[in-house]
Design a protein around this motif. Sequence first.
Motif, short mmCIF file in Angstrom:
data_model
loop_
_atom_site.label_atom_id
_atom_site.label_comp_id
_atom_site.label_asym_id
_atom_site.label_seq_id
_atom_site.Cartn_x
_atom_site.Cartn_y
_atom_site.Cartn_z
N UNK A 98 -1.28 11.82 -2.62
CA UNK A 98 -0.72 12.20 -1.32
C UNK A 98 0.80 12.01 -1.27
N UNK A 99 1.37 11.48 -2.34
CA UNK A 99 2.82 11.32 -2.41
C UNK A 99 3.36 10.12 -1.67
N UNK A 100 2.50 9.13 -1.42
CA UNK A 100 2.93 7.92 -0.72
C UNK A 100 3.31 6.84 -1.74
N UNK A 101 4.28 6.01 -1.38
CA UNK A 101 4.63 4.88 -2.24
C UNK A 101 3.69 3.72 -1.94
N UNK A 102 3.08 3.17 -2.96
CA UNK A 102 2.14 2.06 -2.79
C UNK A 102 2.72 0.78 -3.38
N UNK A 103 2.76 -0.27 -2.56
CA UNK A 103 3.34 -1.55 -2.97
C UNK A 103 2.37 -2.67 -2.60
N UNK A 104 1.93 -3.42 -3.60
CA UNK A 104 1.14 -4.61 -3.32
C UNK A 104 2.08 -5.71 -2.87
N UNK A 105 1.78 -6.30 -1.71
CA UNK A 105 2.55 -7.45 -1.21
C UNK A 105 1.56 -8.60 -1.06
N UNK A 106 1.67 -9.59 -1.90
CA UNK A 106 0.69 -10.65 -1.96
C UNK A 106 1.34 -12.03 -1.90
N UNK A 107 0.62 -12.96 -1.33
CA UNK A 107 1.06 -14.36 -1.35
C UNK A 107 0.66 -15.06 -2.66
N UNK A 108 -0.10 -14.38 -3.48
CA UNK A 108 -0.59 -15.00 -4.71
C UNK A 108 0.56 -15.35 -5.65
N UNK A 109 0.41 -16.48 -6.32
CA UNK A 109 1.35 -16.92 -7.35
C UNK A 109 1.32 -15.92 -8.51
N UNK A 110 2.44 -15.77 -9.19
CA UNK A 110 2.54 -14.80 -10.27
C UNK A 110 1.51 -15.04 -11.38
N UNK A 111 1.16 -16.29 -11.66
CA UNK A 111 0.15 -16.57 -12.67
C UNK A 111 -1.20 -15.98 -12.26
N UNK A 112 -1.51 -16.08 -10.97
CA UNK A 112 -2.75 -15.51 -10.45
C UNK A 112 -2.69 -13.98 -10.47
N UNK A 113 -1.54 -13.43 -10.11
CA UNK A 113 -1.35 -11.98 -10.15
C UNK A 113 -1.59 -11.47 -11.57
#
Length: 224
Positions: A105-120
Amino acid sequence: MIHWNEIDTVLLDMDGTLLDLHFDNYFWLEHLPQKYAEHHGIAKPEALAKLSKQMAAKVGQLEWYCLDYWSELTGLPIAQLKHDVSHKIQFRPHVPDFLDAVRKAGKRSVIVTNAHRDSVDLKMHHTGLDAMVDRIISSHDYGYAKEDQAFWHSLSQDEGFEKSRAVLIDDSLAVLESAKRYGIGHLMCIHEPDSQKPKRQITDFHSIDAFTDVLPVPKDTPSE
């Protein structure tokens, strides 16, 4: 429920939104208390009570989500212990289809998470989720949890999106309230973040059961 013609940027929480929160709940409420009990020579119920008290004191703060903080506090390698139960990391229903539709659909998708980078990193390894979105941002990158207005200011400056033309889909009411105060134009909550727990009743925000309910149409599809 989502007016896609009014949206350019899709902000997506990770745990409890794209991924089943059962992994995290099981780790923090079952696996870690057991390991803490063994490490300190106490009963599991006592370990859970101690950990729960410590966690309650940090709810909504960056430390609550920081694996380094909990490793120091418990004396246990939290990031390493998460690997023990990583087989429980699962998508919520229809997530890959939804992310594919967002991209088409041409939308920009961004995950915004509180998770620590190691968990990500652990969850990206098991799901390949990073290849399905345009970017992943951890609140630890900015030094503020999503419950803090400073997170949204930092995100807006970093991403440069128009907040009135952004949608946030999240399972946390506190985070959605914070995004609402900042002025994110479209907000959506998840009814059932943990597949092993009952569906919640959400009254303060529009909410969904499955991502198939809000699939955008491809960019080149003519409207009827």
